[in-house]
Design a protein around this motif. Structure first.
Motif, PDB file in Angstrom:
ATOM      1  N   ALA A  11       0.888  -1.220   0.008  1.00 21.05           N
ATOM      2  CA  ALA A  11      -0.036  -0.090   0.123  1.00 21.05           C
ATOM      3  C   ALA A  11       0.785   1.071   0.007  1.00 21.05           C
ATOM      4  CB  ALA A  11      -0.731   0.002   1.246  1.00 21.05           C
ATOM      5  N   ARG A  12       2.167   1.185   0.486  1.00 24.42           N
ATOM      6  CA  ARG A  12       2.838   2.448   0.605  1.00 24.42           C
ATOM      7  C   ARG A  12       4.369   1.916   0.344  1.00 24.42           C
ATOM      8  NH1 ARG A  12       4.691   4.492   6.404  1.00 24.42           N
ATOM      9  NH2 ARG A  12       4.039   2.759   7.728  1.00 24.42           N
ATOM     10  N   GLU A  13       5.322   2.735   0.026  1.00 28.77           N
ATOM     11  CA  GLU A  13       6.630   2.560  -0.248  1.00 28.77           C
ATOM     12  C   GLU A  13       7.522   3.068   0.909  1.00 28.77           C
ATOM     13  OE1 GLU A  13       9.991   3.748  -3.605  1.00 28.77           O
ATOM     14  OE2 GLU A  13       8.402   2.424  -4.170  1.00 28.77           O
ATOM     15  N   ALA A  37       7.734 -11.310  10.273  1.00 30.73           N
ATOM     16  CA  ALA A  37       7.961  -9.900  10.615  1.00 30.73           C
ATOM     17  C   ALA A  37       7.944  -9.404  12.107  1.00 30.73           C
ATOM     18  CB  ALA A  37       6.529  -9.156   9.920  1.00 30.73           C
ATOM     19  N   THR A  38       9.003  -8.426  12.034  1.00 29.03           N
ATOM     20  CA  THR A  38       9.000  -7.846  13.752  1.00 29.03           C
ATOM     21  C   THR A  38       9.408  -6.320  13.479  1.00 29.03           C
ATOM     22  OG1 THR A  38      11.295  -8.290  14.003  1.00 29.03           O
ATOM     23  CG2 THR A  38       9.700  -9.922  14.704  1.00 29.03           C
ATOM     24  N   PHE A 101       3.088  -3.435   8.292  1.00 26.09           N
ATOM     25  CA  PHE A 101       2.222  -4.186   7.658  1.00 26.09           C
ATOM     26  C   PHE A 101       1.981  -3.474   6.036  1.00 26.09           C
ATOM     27  CE2 PHE A 101      -1.921  -5.269   5.815  1.00 26.09           C
ATOM     28  CZ  PHE A 101      -1.752  -6.678   5.878  1.00 26.09           C
ATOM     29  N   ASP A 102       1.818  -2.342   6.218  1.00 26.37           N
ATOM     30  CA  ASP A 102       1.239  -1.887   4.826  1.00 26.37           C
ATOM     31  C   ASP A 102       2.394  -1.482   3.742  1.00 26.37           C
ATOM     32  OD1 ASP A 102       2.284   0.186   6.054  1.00 26.37           O
ATOM     33  OD2 ASP A 102       0.371   1.644   6.137  1.00 26.37           O
ATOM     34  N   ALA A 103       3.644  -1.747   4.258  1.00 29.74           N
ATOM     35  CA  ALA A 103       4.769  -1.682   3.298  1.00 29.74           C
ATOM     36  C   ALA A 103       5.270  -2.878   2.841  1.00 29.74           C
ATOM     37  CB  ALA A 103       5.860  -0.871   4.006  1.00 29.74           C
ATOM     38  N   VAL A 104       4.495  -3.929   3.231  1.00 30.47           N
ATOM     39  CA  VAL A 104       4.880  -5.501   2.437  1.00 30.47           C
ATOM     40  C   VAL A 104       3.713  -5.743   1.682  1.00 30.47           C
ATOM     41  CG1 VAL A 104       5.157  -7.918   3.324  1.00 30.47           C
ATOM     42  CG2 VAL A 104       5.941  -5.869   4.717  1.00 30.47           C
ATOM     43  N   PRO A 105       4.320  -6.344   0.521  1.00 20.90           N
ATOM     44  CA  PRO A 105       3.189  -6.870  -0.278  1.00 20.90           C
ATOM     45  C   PRO A 105       2.436  -7.865   0.195  1.00 20.90           C
ATOM     46  CG  PRO A 105       5.245  -6.801  -1.532  1.00 20.90           C
ATOM     47  CD  PRO A 105       5.364  -6.396  -0.044  1.00 20.90           C
ATOM     48  N   TYR A 106       0.865  -7.769   0.227  1.00 23.44           N
ATOM     49  CA  TYR A 106      -0.036  -8.746   0.867  1.00 23.44           C
ATOM     50  C   TYR A 106      -0.762  -9.782  -0.111  1.00 23.44           C
ATOM     51  CZ  TYR A 106      -3.697 -10.795   3.513  1.00 23.44           C
ATOM     52  OH  TYR A 106      -4.750 -11.599   3.931  1.00 23.44           O
ATOM     53  N   TRP A 186       0.545  -4.149  12.796  1.00 24.24           N
ATOM     54  CA  TRP A 186       0.391  -5.627  12.531  1.00 24.24           C
ATOM     55  C   TRP A 186      -0.737  -6.287  13.552  1.00 24.24           C
ATOM     56  CZ3 TRP A 186       2.452  -8.865   9.168  1.00 24.24           C
ATOM     57  CH2 TRP A 186       3.494  -8.381   8.197  1.00 24.24           C
ATOM     58  N   TRP A 187      -0.776  -5.667  14.723  1.00 27.52           N
ATOM     59  CA  TRP A 187      -1.826  -6.080  15.514  1.00 27.52           C
ATOM     60  C   TRP A 187      -3.293  -6.042  14.973  1.00 27.52           C
ATOM     61  CZ3 TRP A 187      -2.973  -8.523  20.064  1.00 27.52           C
ATOM     62  CH2 TRP A 187      -4.212  -8.288  20.725  1.00 27.52           C
ATOM     63  N   ASP A 188      -3.550  -5.065  14.303  1.00 32.29           N
ATOM     64  CA  ASP A 188      -4.825  -4.781  13.472  1.00 32.29           C
ATOM     65  C   ASP A 188      -5.136  -5.765  12.689  1.00 32.29           C
ATOM     66  OD1 ASP A 188      -5.149  -2.602  15.178  1.00 32.29           O
ATOM     67  OD2 ASP A 188      -4.587  -1.220  13.656  1.00 32.29           O
ATOM     68  N   GLN A 189      -4.061  -6.375  12.025  1.00 34.21           N
ATOM     69  CA  GLN A 189      -4.522  -7.752  11.239  1.00 34.21           C
ATOM     70  C   GLN A 189      -4.498  -8.995  11.659  1.00 34.21           C
ATOM     71  OE1 GLN A 189      -4.555  -6.076   8.385  1.00 34.21           O
ATOM     72  NE2 GLN A 189      -3.873  -4.425   9.136  1.00 34.21           N
ATOM     73  N   ARG A 190      -4.593  -9.217  12.989  1.00 33.99           N
ATOM     74  CA  ARG A 190      -4.851 -10.484  13.604  1.00 33.99           C
ATOM     75  C   ARG A 190      -5.892 -11.482  13.245  1.00 33.99           C
ATOM     76  NH1 ARG A 190      -6.579  -6.547  16.646  1.00 33.99           N
ATOM     77  NH2 ARG A 190      -8.415  -7.037  18.309  1.00 33.99           N
TER      78      ARG A 190
END
Length: 304
Positions: A11-13, A37-38, A101-106, A186-190
């Protein structure tokens, strides 16, 4: 080898001295890939090793030194070499990131593992890490051309480094991304079925149990005859010994693998910080995180 995924885009770079998130755009994701991821210093290498042991059934190698690359870092493996290595891998691949999270391709077909740790323990480990870098390490970190300040070792003691970080969310000489929003993101993606949250406190309290939970998430059947060896190979003493001969360790750290695999424990700050400074971390966390996220980060306990 499974099919590659047709180009999911983040979503972003992010472009910083440490990170080039666009490197992910060159990785052709496969539908059974795994991303560990951490923010950092939260059990990344341990989790990479756990994944490696589950996939290999007890391989002797330390995964973070070879099979599992850190995709988004600028100063380690040249991008072309990393992509070629990943393309050539025939086993189930697993890669490391320190990006939000939003900087990693999903992709819903990829498994994502995020590991949290009490912020005080993170910062204690951060301080040990960046005060152990060699001069060659600093040259390597600072080699990339760009509009970013040069990095250098912290000039304060660990207590002041921690206190400054609480007020600024900046970890000089180590990390150039905010901590709290990283954790919350990342928590919001749990709730996603392909995202698993682990916590470092739980990993060191019950490594076999957490490995079994990880295996279930990754849809890997455990060979019970090999499982004790797999757990042993995830121990810090084993990984430190195996990594001792790696040239990279001596190049980057003053005491080689002994610095990289330092203590693996929590709570070292208790002997340094007075109670008000311990509590300050909780107050800062409460200002940046939702209550359930703050509780999980501090304790490893997930409500519900």
């Amino acid at each position: 080898m499974t099919d590659s995924i047709a180009g999911p885009v983040a979503a972003r770079e992010i472009q910083t001295r440490m990170f080039d998130s666009a490197r992910w755009n060159q990785v052709k994701l496969r539908d059974d890939d795994i991303v560990v991821a951490t923010w950092a210093k939260s059990g990344t290498t341990l989790t990479q090793q756990m994944v490696a042991q589950l996939i290999s059934g007890g391989d002797d190698e330390v995964a973070a030194l070879g099979a599992s690359p850190w995709v988004d870092v600028r100063f380690m493996m040249p991008l072309a070499d990393m992509v070629a290595m990943l393309d050539a891998q025939t086993h189930r691949r697993f890669m490391k990131t320190h990006l939000p999270f939003d900087a990693v391709p999903y992709s819903p077909s990829v498994k994502y593992i995020y590991i949290g740790r009490d912020a005080r323990d993170v910062l204690w480990s951060v301080y040990n890490h960046c005060t152990s870098f060699t001069s060659a390490a600093w040259e390597n970190i600072n080699a990339a051309a760009g509009p970013w300040p040069k990095w250098s070792a912290p000039t304060t003691d660990v207590r002041q480094y921690y206190l400054d970080w609480l007020e600024t969310d900046v970890a000089p000489g180590f990390h150039d991304l905010p901590f709290w929003e990283h954790v919350q993101g990342w928590w919001d993606q749990r709730s996603r079925p392909n995202v698993l949250l682990l916590h470092y406190a739980n990993l060191i309290a019950d490594l076999p149990g957490e490995m079994r939970r990880l295996a279930e998430f990754l849809d890997i059947d455990i060979d019970e005859a090999k499982f004790p060896t797999m757990v042993e190979h995830c121990g810090i003493d084993y990984m430190r010994e195996q990594a001792a001969s790696a040239p990279f360790m001596d190049m980057m750290f003053e005491h080689g693998s002994s610095s990289f695999f330092n203590k693996g424990t929590n709570g070292r700050w208790r002997d340094v910080l007075p109670r008000p400074e311990i509590a300050r971390c909780d107050a800062v966390a409460a200002a940046h995180l939702t209550p359930d996220c703050a509780h999980w980060l501090k304790t490893g306990e997930m409500a519900g």
